[in-house]
Write a protein that holds these residues in place. Structure first.
Motif, PDB file in Angstrom:
ATOM      1  N   GLU A  25       0.824  -1.204   0.000  1.00 14.28           N
ATOM      2  CA  GLU A  25       0.000   0.000   0.000  1.00 14.28           C
ATOM      3  C   GLU A  25       0.863   1.260   0.000  1.00 14.28           C
ATOM      4  OE1 GLU A  25      -2.533  -0.413   3.392  1.00 14.28           O
ATOM      5  OE2 GLU A  25      -3.829  -1.892   2.419  1.00 14.28           O
ATOM      6  N   ALA A  26       1.946   1.239   0.761  1.00 13.74           N
ATOM      7  CA  ALA A  26       2.844   2.401   0.792  1.00 13.74           C
ATOM      8  C   ALA A  26       3.499   2.605  -0.569  1.00 13.74           C
ATOM      9  CB  ALA A  26       3.911   2.211   1.876  1.00 13.74           C
ATOM     10  N   ALA A  27       3.880   1.515  -1.219  1.00  9.83           N
ATOM     11  CA  ALA A  27       4.490   1.629  -2.550  1.00  9.83           C
ATOM     12  C   ALA A  27       3.483   2.182  -3.552  1.00  9.83           C
ATOM     13  CB  ALA A  27       5.004   0.263  -3.000  1.00  9.83           C
ATOM     14  N   GLU A  28       2.236   1.732  -3.447  1.00  9.92           N
ATOM     15  CA  GLU A  28       1.205   2.246  -4.352  1.00  9.92           C
ATOM     16  C   GLU A  28       0.960   3.733  -4.100  1.00  9.92           C
ATOM     17  OE1 GLU A  28      -2.107  -0.310  -3.556  1.00  9.92           O
ATOM     18  OE2 GLU A  28      -1.218  -2.011  -4.625  1.00  9.92           O
ATOM     19  N   ARG A  29       0.911   4.133  -2.821  1.00 13.41           N
ATOM     20  CA  ARG A  29       0.737   5.563  -2.504  1.00 13.41           C
ATOM     21  C   ARG A  29       1.912   6.374  -3.049  1.00 13.41           C
ATOM     22  NH1 ARG A  29      -0.969   3.606   2.452  1.00 13.41           N
ATOM     23  NH2 ARG A  29       1.056   4.003   3.393  1.00 13.41           N
ATOM     24  N   ALA A  30       3.120   5.840  -2.877  1.00 10.73           N
ATOM     25  CA  ALA A  30       4.306   6.551  -3.365  1.00 10.73           C
ATOM     26  C   ALA A  30       4.250   6.705  -4.879  1.00 10.73           C
ATOM     27  CB  ALA A  30       5.576   5.802  -2.947  1.00 10.73           C
ATOM     28  N   GLU A  31       3.785   5.657  -5.575  1.00 12.96           N
ATOM     29  CA  GLU A  31       3.681   5.736  -7.033  1.00 12.96           C
ATOM     30  C   GLU A  31       2.645   6.778  -7.432  1.00 12.96           C
ATOM     31  OE1 GLU A  31       4.313   5.086 -11.035  1.00 12.96           O
ATOM     32  OE2 GLU A  31       5.532   4.561  -9.304  1.00 12.96           O
ATOM     33  N   ARG A  32       1.502   6.823  -6.737  1.00 13.58           N
ATOM     34  CA  ARG A  32       0.489   7.838  -7.042  1.00 13.58           C
ATOM     35  C   ARG A  32       1.036   9.246  -6.795  1.00 13.58           C
ATOM     36  NH1 ARG A  32      -2.908   4.096  -4.375  1.00 13.58           N
ATOM     37  NH2 ARG A  32      -2.893   5.370  -2.480  1.00 13.58           N
ATOM     38  N   GLU A  33       1.747   9.415  -5.701  1.00  9.80           N
ATOM     39  CA  GLU A  33       2.342  10.718  -5.391  1.00  9.80           C
ATOM     40  C   GLU A  33       3.369  11.119  -6.450  1.00  9.80           C
ATOM     41  OE1 GLU A  33       1.649  12.904  -2.959  1.00  9.80           O
ATOM     42  OE2 GLU A  33       0.030  11.627  -2.217  1.00  9.80           O
ATOM     43  N   ARG A  34       4.158  10.138  -6.924  1.00 13.50           N
ATOM     44  CA  ARG A  34       5.149  10.433  -7.957  1.00 13.50           C
ATOM     45  C   ARG A  34       4.462  10.874  -9.245  1.00 13.50           C
ATOM     46  NH1 ARG A  34       6.946   8.456 -12.279  1.00 13.50           N
ATOM     47  NH2 ARG A  34       5.805   6.500 -12.160  1.00 13.50           N
ATOM     48  N   GLU A  35       3.397  10.156  -9.611  1.00 17.32           N
ATOM     49  CA  GLU A  35       2.653  10.521 -10.823  1.00 17.32           C
ATOM     50  C   GLU A  35       2.041  11.909 -10.678  1.00 17.32           C
ATOM     51  OE1 GLU A  35      -0.114   7.318 -11.254  1.00 17.32           O
ATOM     52  OE2 GLU A  35       1.424   5.935 -12.036  1.00 17.32           O
ATOM     53  N   LEU A  36       1.492  12.205  -9.510  1.00 19.65           N
ATOM     54  CA  LEU A  36       0.915  13.520  -9.262  1.00 19.65           C
ATOM     55  C   LEU A  36       1.995  14.598  -9.341  1.00 19.65           C
ATOM     56  CD1 LEU A  36      -1.604  15.138  -8.508  1.00 19.65           C
ATOM     57  CD2 LEU A  36      -1.036  14.713  -6.100  1.00 19.65           C
ATOM     58  N   ALA A  37       3.153  14.319  -8.790  1.00 21.35           N
ATOM     59  CA  ALA A  37       4.258  15.285  -8.843  1.00 21.35           C
ATOM     60  C   ALA A  37       4.687  15.520 -10.286  1.00 21.35           C
ATOM     61  CB  ALA A  37       5.434  14.784  -8.015  1.00 21.35           C
ATOM     62  N   GLU A  38       4.714  14.450 -11.081  1.00 20.35           N
ATOM     63  CA  GLU A  38       5.086  14.621 -12.502  1.00 20.35           C
ATOM     64  C   GLU A  38       4.057  15.486 -13.225  1.00 20.35           C
ATOM     65  OE1 GLU A  38       5.560  10.733 -14.201  1.00 20.35           O
ATOM     66  OE2 GLU A  38       7.500  10.406 -13.228  1.00 20.35           O
ATOM     67  N   ARG A  39       2.782  15.277 -12.936  1.00 17.77           N
ATOM     68  CA  ARG A  39       1.741  16.091 -13.587  1.00 17.77           C
ATOM     69  C   ARG A  39       1.872  17.557 -13.185  1.00 17.77           C
ATOM     70  NH1 ARG A  39      -2.783  11.743 -12.825  1.00 17.77           N
ATOM     71  NH2 ARG A  39      -2.105  12.133 -10.721  1.00 17.77           N
ATOM     72  N   HIS A  40       2.151  17.788 -11.906  1.00 20.86           N
ATOM     73  CA  HIS A  40       2.341  19.168 -11.448  1.00 20.86           C
ATOM     74  C   HIS A  40       3.573  19.779 -12.119  1.00 20.86           C
ATOM     75  CE1 HIS A  40      -0.708  19.726  -8.306  1.00 20.86           C
ATOM     76  NE2 HIS A  40      -0.627  18.413  -8.157  1.00 20.86           N
ATOM     77  N   ASP A  41       4.602  18.970 -12.258  1.00 20.57           N
ATOM     78  CA  ASP A  41       5.818  19.462 -12.909  1.00 20.57           C
ATOM     79  C   ASP A  41       5.534  19.828 -14.360  1.00 20.57           C
ATOM     80  OD1 ASP A  41       8.621  20.045 -12.937  1.00 20.57           O
ATOM     81  OD2 ASP A  41       8.937  18.155 -14.040  1.00 20.57           O
ATOM     82  N   GLU A  42       4.765  18.961 -15.033  1.00 18.84           N
ATOM     83  CA  GLU A  42       4.422  19.248 -16.434  1.00 18.84           C
ATOM     84  C   GLU A  42       3.574  20.522 -16.532  1.00 18.84           C
ATOM     85  OE1 GLU A  42       2.479  15.712 -17.795  1.00 18.84           O
ATOM     86  OE2 GLU A  42       4.340  14.539 -17.807  1.00 18.84           O
ATOM     87  N   LYS A  43       2.623  20.677 -15.616  1.00 20.47           N
ATOM     88  CA  LYS A  43       1.796  21.885 -15.624  1.00 20.47           C
ATOM     89  C   LYS A  43       2.651  23.126 -15.370  1.00 20.47           C
ATOM     90  CE  LYS A  43      -2.671  20.034 -14.181  1.00 20.47           C
ATOM     91  NZ  LYS A  43      -3.705  20.061 -13.136  1.00 20.47           N
ATOM     92  N   ALA A  44       3.597  22.998 -14.449  1.00 23.46           N
ATOM     93  CA  ALA A  44       4.474  24.131 -14.161  1.00 23.46           C
ATOM     94  C   ALA A  44       5.304  24.471 -15.393  1.00 23.46           C
ATOM     95  CB  ALA A  44       5.386  23.808 -12.976  1.00 23.46           C
ATOM     96  N   ASP A  45       5.806  23.441 -16.086  1.00 22.67           N
ATOM     97  CA  ASP A  45       6.581  23.692 -17.311  1.00 22.67           C
ATOM     98  C   ASP A  45       5.712  24.378 -18.361  1.00 22.67           C
ATOM     99  OD1 ASP A  45       8.871  22.601 -16.260  1.00 22.67           O
ATOM    100  OD2 ASP A  45       8.631  20.633 -17.224  1.00 22.67           O
ATOM    101  N   ASP A  46       4.480  23.917 -18.493  1.00 20.55           N
ATOM    102  CA  ASP A  46       3.562  24.535 -19.463  1.00 20.55           C
ATOM    103  C   ASP A  46       3.302  25.989 -19.131  1.00 20.55           C
ATOM    104  OD1 ASP A  46       3.345  22.185 -20.874  1.00 20.55           O
ATOM    105  OD2 ASP A  46       1.402  21.598 -20.003  1.00 20.55           O
ATOM    106  N   LEU A  47       3.088  26.267 -17.852  1.00 21.25           N
ATOM    107  CA  LEU A  47       2.832  27.648 -17.435  1.00 21.25           C
ATOM    108  C   LEU A  47       4.064  28.513 -17.669  1.00 21.25           C
ATOM    109  CD1 LEU A  47       0.786  27.168 -14.145  1.00 21.25           C
ATOM    110  CD2 LEU A  47      -0.037  28.038 -16.343  1.00 21.25           C
ATOM    111  N   GLU A  48       5.237  27.997 -17.409  1.00 20.04           N
ATOM    112  CA  GLU A  48       6.477  28.766 -17.636  1.00 20.04           C
ATOM    113  C   GLU A  48       6.669  29.067 -19.113  1.00 20.04           C
ATOM    114  OE1 GLU A  48       9.736  26.636 -15.882  1.00 20.04           O
ATOM    115  OE2 GLU A  48       9.318  27.392 -13.873  1.00 20.04           O
ATOM    116  N   GLN A  49       6.315  28.101 -19.945  1.00 25.36           N
ATOM    117  CA  GLN A  49       6.485  28.319 -21.393  1.00 25.36           C
ATOM    118  C   GLN A  49       5.485  29.377 -21.893  1.00 25.36           C
ATOM    119  OE1 GLN A  49       6.109  24.518 -23.279  1.00 25.36           O
ATOM    120  NE2 GLN A  49       8.088  23.782 -22.540  1.00 25.36           N
ATOM    121  N   LYS A  50       4.343  29.463 -21.279  1.00 20.74           N
ATOM    122  CA  LYS A  50       3.338  30.451 -21.702  1.00 20.74           C
ATOM    123  C   LYS A  50       3.731  31.850 -21.276  1.00 20.74           C
ATOM    124  CE  LYS A  50      -0.543  27.287 -21.795  1.00 20.74           C
ATOM    125  NZ  LYS A  50      -1.850  26.923 -21.222  1.00 20.74           N
ATOM    126  N   LEU A  51       4.584  31.937 -20.240  1.00 16.46           N
ATOM    127  CA  LEU A  51       4.975  33.265 -19.794  1.00 16.46           C
ATOM    128  C   LEU A  51       5.931  33.849 -20.727  1.00 16.46           C
ATOM    129  CD1 LEU A  51       5.442  32.732 -15.972  1.00 16.46           C
ATOM    130  CD2 LEU A  51       3.556  33.858 -17.133  1.00 16.46           C
TER     131      LEU A  51
END
Length: 91
Positions: free
Chosen positions: A65-91
């Motif tokens: 369960e901890a490994a699954e939570r960690a994987e979900r958190e990693r995926e969420l962090a990657e999505r946030h990172d991608e969104k941040a990159d997209d926002l930076e490129q729009k600026l």
């Protein structure tokens, strides 16, 4: 041989046979007591092993369960990172 000597020998042999039978019964009883003691001890060890196996399964489930939570958190962090990159490129 005299009759008295033969009777004495027979009596001694009978006494030895009775003593041997008593000793055999005593050994048998001691073996039974030891068998019961070992059986009880083995039962205790089995219970302890079952308890440890149960705890190990629980810890394994928690780790999955901890490994699954960690994987979900990693995926969420990657999505946030991608969104941040997209926002930076729009600026």
């Amino acid at each position: 041989m005299s009759t008295g000597l033969i009777i004495a020998i027979v009596v001694v042999v009978l006494i030895l046979l009775v003593l041997a039978a008593i000793a055999a019964r005593k050994r048998r009883a001691q073996r039974e007591v030891e068998r019961q003691r070992l059986s009880e001890q083995a039962g205790g060890h089995r219970q302890e092993a079952d308890l440890h196996a149960s705890k190990a399964q629980e810890r394994e489930r928690e780790a999955r369960e901890a490994a699954e939570r960690a994987e979900r958190e990693r995926e969420l962090a990657e999505r946030h990172d991608e969104k941040a990159d997209d926002l930076e490129q729009k600026l």
